[in-house]
Structures are given as structure tokens and as C-alpha cells.
Write a protein that holds these residues in place. Structure first.
Motif, short mmCIF file in Angstrom:
data_model
loop_
_atom_site.label_atom_id
_atom_site.label_comp_id
_atom_site.label_asym_id
_atom_site.label_seq_id
_atom_site.Cartn_x
_atom_site.Cartn_y
_atom_site.Cartn_z
N MET A 119 90.55 56.84 43.70
CA MET A 119 91.99 56.61 44.26
C MET A 119 92.88 57.19 43.22
O MET A 119 94.18 57.35 44.08
CB MET A 119 91.93 54.96 44.27
CG MET A 119 91.15 54.35 45.34
SD MET A 119 91.28 55.02 47.00
CE MET A 119 92.99 54.30 47.31
N ASP A 120 92.73 57.52 41.98
CA ASP A 120 93.76 57.84 41.31
C ASP A 120 94.06 59.36 41.26
O ASP A 120 94.84 59.94 40.44
CB ASP A 120 93.76 57.44 39.97
CG ASP A 120 92.46 57.81 39.24
OD1 ASP A 120 91.64 58.29 39.74
OD2 ASP A 120 92.31 57.46 37.98
N ALA A 121 93.20 59.95 42.03
CA ALA A 121 93.33 61.41 42.25
C ALA A 121 94.53 61.99 42.86
O ALA A 121 94.90 61.43 44.08
CB ALA A 121 92.09 62.08 42.81
N ALA A 149 86.17 66.31 50.16
CA ALA A 149 86.21 65.71 48.95
C ALA A 149 87.10 65.40 48.14
O ALA A 149 87.31 64.20 47.37
CB ALA A 149 85.43 66.87 47.95
N ILE A 150 88.17 65.62 48.50
CA ILE A 150 89.74 65.39 48.07
C ILE A 150 89.96 63.86 48.69
O ILE A 150 90.44 63.28 47.87
CB ILE A 150 90.81 66.15 48.49
CG1 ILE A 150 90.71 67.55 47.51
CG2 ILE A 150 92.11 65.56 48.31
CD1 ILE A 150 91.42 68.57 47.99
N ARG A 151 89.60 63.74 49.87
CA ARG A 151 89.74 62.23 50.46
C ARG A 151 88.96 61.44 49.73
O ARG A 151 89.13 60.16 49.98
CB ARG A 151 89.57 62.61 51.99
CG ARG A 151 90.57 63.35 52.71
CD ARG A 151 90.40 63.32 54.37
NE ARG A 151 90.51 62.02 54.78
CZ ARG A 151 90.15 61.98 56.08
NH1 ARG A 151 90.06 63.11 56.97
NH2 ARG A 151 90.39 60.73 56.59
N SER A 152 88.01 62.01 49.31
CA SER A 152 86.55 60.84 49.07
C SER A 152 86.83 60.79 47.56
O SER A 152 86.04 59.79 46.82
CB SER A 152 85.36 61.42 49.37
OG SER A 152 84.99 61.53 50.68
N LEU A 157 87.91 66.80 40.62
CA LEU A 157 86.62 66.89 41.05
C LEU A 157 85.66 67.13 40.16
O LEU A 157 85.98 68.12 39.15
CB LEU A 157 86.51 67.87 42.12
CG LEU A 157 87.34 67.57 43.51
CD1 LEU A 157 87.21 68.70 44.50
CD2 LEU A 157 86.93 66.24 44.21
N PRO A 158 84.48 66.49 39.77
CA PRO A 158 83.45 66.98 39.02
C PRO A 158 83.12 68.49 38.84
O PRO A 158 83.27 69.14 39.99
CB PRO A 158 82.24 65.85 39.30
CG PRO A 158 83.02 64.66 40.20
CD PRO A 158 84.15 65.41 40.86
N VAL A 194 99.45 63.57 47.53
CA VAL A 194 100.23 64.36 46.74
C VAL A 194 101.41 63.32 45.98
O VAL A 194 101.75 62.41 46.58
CB VAL A 194 101.41 65.05 47.87
CG1 VAL A 194 102.28 65.68 47.25
CG2 VAL A 194 100.51 66.23 48.53
N HIS A 195 101.39 63.84 44.64
CA HIS A 195 102.12 63.14 43.92
C HIS A 195 103.63 63.39 43.85
O HIS A 195 103.97 64.66 43.39
CB HIS A 195 101.68 63.36 42.37
CG HIS A 195 102.59 62.60 41.12
ND1 HIS A 195 102.84 61.25 41.19
CD2 HIS A 195 103.31 63.02 40.38
CE1 HIS A 195 103.57 61.04 40.10
NE2 HIS A 195 103.82 62.18 39.42
#
Length: 201
Positions: free
Chosen positions: A165-167, A159-162, A132-133, A198-199
Motif C-alpha cells: 500500500m505504501d508503494a 504488479a504496481i496495483r498489487s 517491486l522486488p 502517484v505521489h
């Protein structure tokens, strides 16, 4: 007693109304919110009002950063009268919805949880979400400290959902988010809404 919903609620839920196709839900941003409230249980209007009321005390710049972070396609604030005016409009829409509902009871039980005991954990997760910025993380920390940790945490999830796409979230961070959500007595599907980020190594 559990919260009134298993899903997102309050201002963070309102932020989620502003997706790519929001214009199909109303001709204006205010109409979208009014339509959401009219189709929801009174507890939703109470939760939105409580969130918006405390948010409105923040500086307009912080408000606008938070609204843009949590909403995917919010109209430009020039059209909404600025962050403070828009947030107060949301309060007024809640008042209108509640005035049409006889015998509205105050929020009780888990719905009164503001997360005060989780402040340090919430701030730590905000600061750990490095994708996030910086200005978003700073505004979320201000929200956690000056509004409620509960509200800041729900906006963090939004904010995580928004985010781009690569976050991605690490499994460890997701487990920490789940722990905070459990402490805040959230329903099953609130923190779960970011599980797809989640990665898995």
C-alpha cells in the motif's frame, strides 16, 4: 482502429481476477478463468490465449514469479500443478471457449500490437519501479525480451496495483507510463488504473 477494450485484457486481466474474493467467482482457479472467458467477447479469449501461449515458453520459476506479482490472491502453485501447467491450463480454457464460438476472427489492428518498438522504454520502466522486488523486475525483463514488451508492460501495471500500500509512483514516472501506453494504443483506463499510486509532493 482502437483495441477491443478500453480496459485491461489478456493474461494481465486474468491475473486481476484473483483478488481477495475470487472464490465467489468459481470453486477452482480454472473455473474462475472459464467463467470470465464465457462471459467475455471472443477477442478476450484470443488475447488471453496469445499471452498465455508465449508465457508458457518461459521457465516455470519466472512464470510463477509473474503470476504471483500480478495476482493478489492466486492459489499456491502446488495446487495448480506448477507455473507451466497452470499457464497451459489457461491456454486450454481459451481453446474450449473459442471452440464454442462460430466464425471467430483473428485479432486485427491495434490488437496485434506487441510493443516491439517500445522494448527499451518498457525495460526502463520495469527497472525504474524500485518498489517491486528484484526477482519480479528480473522476471518482467525476461518477459519483455522473450515474450512481448506489451505483455510485460501490462503485467508491470498489474504488479504496481498489487504492490504494498505504501508503494508510490512519481508524477514523472506516471507520465512515462502514459507515454508507453499511448504508443501501445491502450484504451483510456488501462494505464489510468495505477494513477492512484502517484505521489503528489
Amino acid at each position: 482502429m482502437p483495441r477491443f477494450t478500453e480496459f485491461d485484457f489478456g493474461v494481465s486481466r486474468v491475473m486481476g481476477l484473483f483478488h481477495q474474493d475470487w472464490i465467489h467467482d468459481g470453486d477452482t482457479a480454472a473455473e474462475v478463468v472459464a467463467n470470465h472467458l464465457s462471459g467475455s467477447v471472443p477477442e478476450e479469449a484470443l488475447a488471453v490465449r496469445r499471452d498465455a501461449w508465449v508465457l508458457a515458453a518461459l521457465p516455470a520459476e519466472s512464470l510463477e514469479v509473474l503470476w504471483y506479482a500480478g495476482a493478489e490472491y492466486l492459489p499456491d502453485f502446488d495446487r495448480l500443478g506448477g507455473g507451466t501447467r497452470w499457464t497451459r491450463t489457461v491456454v486450454e480454457l481459451c481453446d474450449a471457449r473459442l471452440s464454442a464460438e462460430p466464425d471467430v476472427s483473428a485479432l486485427t489492428g491495434a490488437d496485434t500490437e506487441d510493443g516491439t518498438d517500445c522494448l527499451d522504454a518498457v525495460v526502463a520502466e520495469i527497472e525504474a519501479t524500485r518498489f517491486l522486488p528484484a526477482e519480479v523486475r528480473a522476471a518482467l525483463v525476461v518477459c519483455a525480451r522473450r515474450c512481448t514488451p506489451d505483455l510485460a508492460f501490462r503485467i508491470l501495471l498489474r504488479a504496481i496495483r498489487s504492490a504494498a500500500m505504501d508503494a508510490v509512483l512519481s508524477p514523472d514516472q506516471y507520465r512515462r507510463l502514459e507515454a508507453v501506453g499511448s504508443a501501445l494504443r491502450y484504451g483510456e483506463f488501462l494505464v489510468d488504473s495505477v494513477r492512484y499510486r502517484v505521489h503528489q509532493p
